[in-house]
Design an enzyme around this catalytic site. Sequence first.
Site, PDB file in Angstrom:
ATOM      1  CE1 TYR A 138      -3.056   3.214   0.744  1.00 17.93           C
ATOM      2  CE2 TYR A 138      -3.663   2.110   2.686  1.00 17.93           C
ATOM      3  CZ  TYR A 138      -3.741   3.010   2.015  1.00 17.93           C
ATOM      4  OH  TYR A 138      -4.582   4.346   1.957  1.00 17.93           O
ATOM      5  CE  LYS A 166      -5.851   1.843  -1.088  1.00 16.91           C
ATOM      6  NZ  LYS A 166      -6.580   1.992   0.102  1.00 16.91           N
TER       7      LYS A 166
END
Length: 298
Positions: A138, A166
Amino acid sequence: MVTRTRPWHGIMVATTLPFRDDLSIDHDAYAAQVARLLAAGCDGVVPNGSLGEYQTLTDAERARVVRTAVEAAGDGDRVMPGVSAYGSAASRRWAEQAAEAGAGSVLLLPPNGYRAEPAAVRAHFADVAAAGLPVVAYNNPIDTKVDLTPGLLADLHADGSIVAVKEFSGDVRRAYEIAETAPELDLLIGADDVLLELALAGAVGWIAGFPNALPASCAALYRAAVAGDLDTALPLYRTLHPLLRWDSRTEFVQAIKLATDLAGHRGGPTRPPRTALTADQSAALRAVTGKLLADGHH
């Protein structure tokens, strides 16, 4: 139609967590929320992310949320728990708990208690990956102050530590550099208000916020975008964008919960230190959401 071939592909909704008025977790409401999202065309859920207010949960609460999500989904591959923590050992334990619960993958921030150097970032991801589940990195340099640059992502992928990222930096140009430096690394849309741009750049998934409130319309947008159907996607994106851009604001948790309430589902309050939206923020969000609902979005 794009076929989902990996547990981290498709629309993975970063779920909000419904609290009762006394701020205890309503697990029945959460299970119903997971089932509702899957029935509306989303592919899976991401519990215990920032939208799930994981930082405010006790260890017991956090573990139960994962178990509730897996049970409600009926398929662990549709659940990607967030396993971020200040220490690598804690993140490793959460990844092990996710594996024990039957989850198919996990979402992990870099070390976020300080501005970690690349060697520390690589060691952190390697430690968590050793738990055995596929790890989605992330990248949120705005909040963590650690930037997973395309070069660092390529190193993490070459280490065998991550399968996807992400991307929440907001810089859509990165999609192309990531594809050049780590062509086998899957790109996932990380912010709702760059969905179309990253979908057209080759994203194979979306870790999404506003499907909590309007899952069917958001799913239609994502499917059209990844299929390159601009005749459908572009006007829908323009229509939804005044709502989607709240996902990149500091008040995104409160905003998505309020929009969910307005859509007739349980959003509910947030735990401290988050406070309620201001009157002006609430009025603006109510106006945007109300118009979309009146126009038939759901």
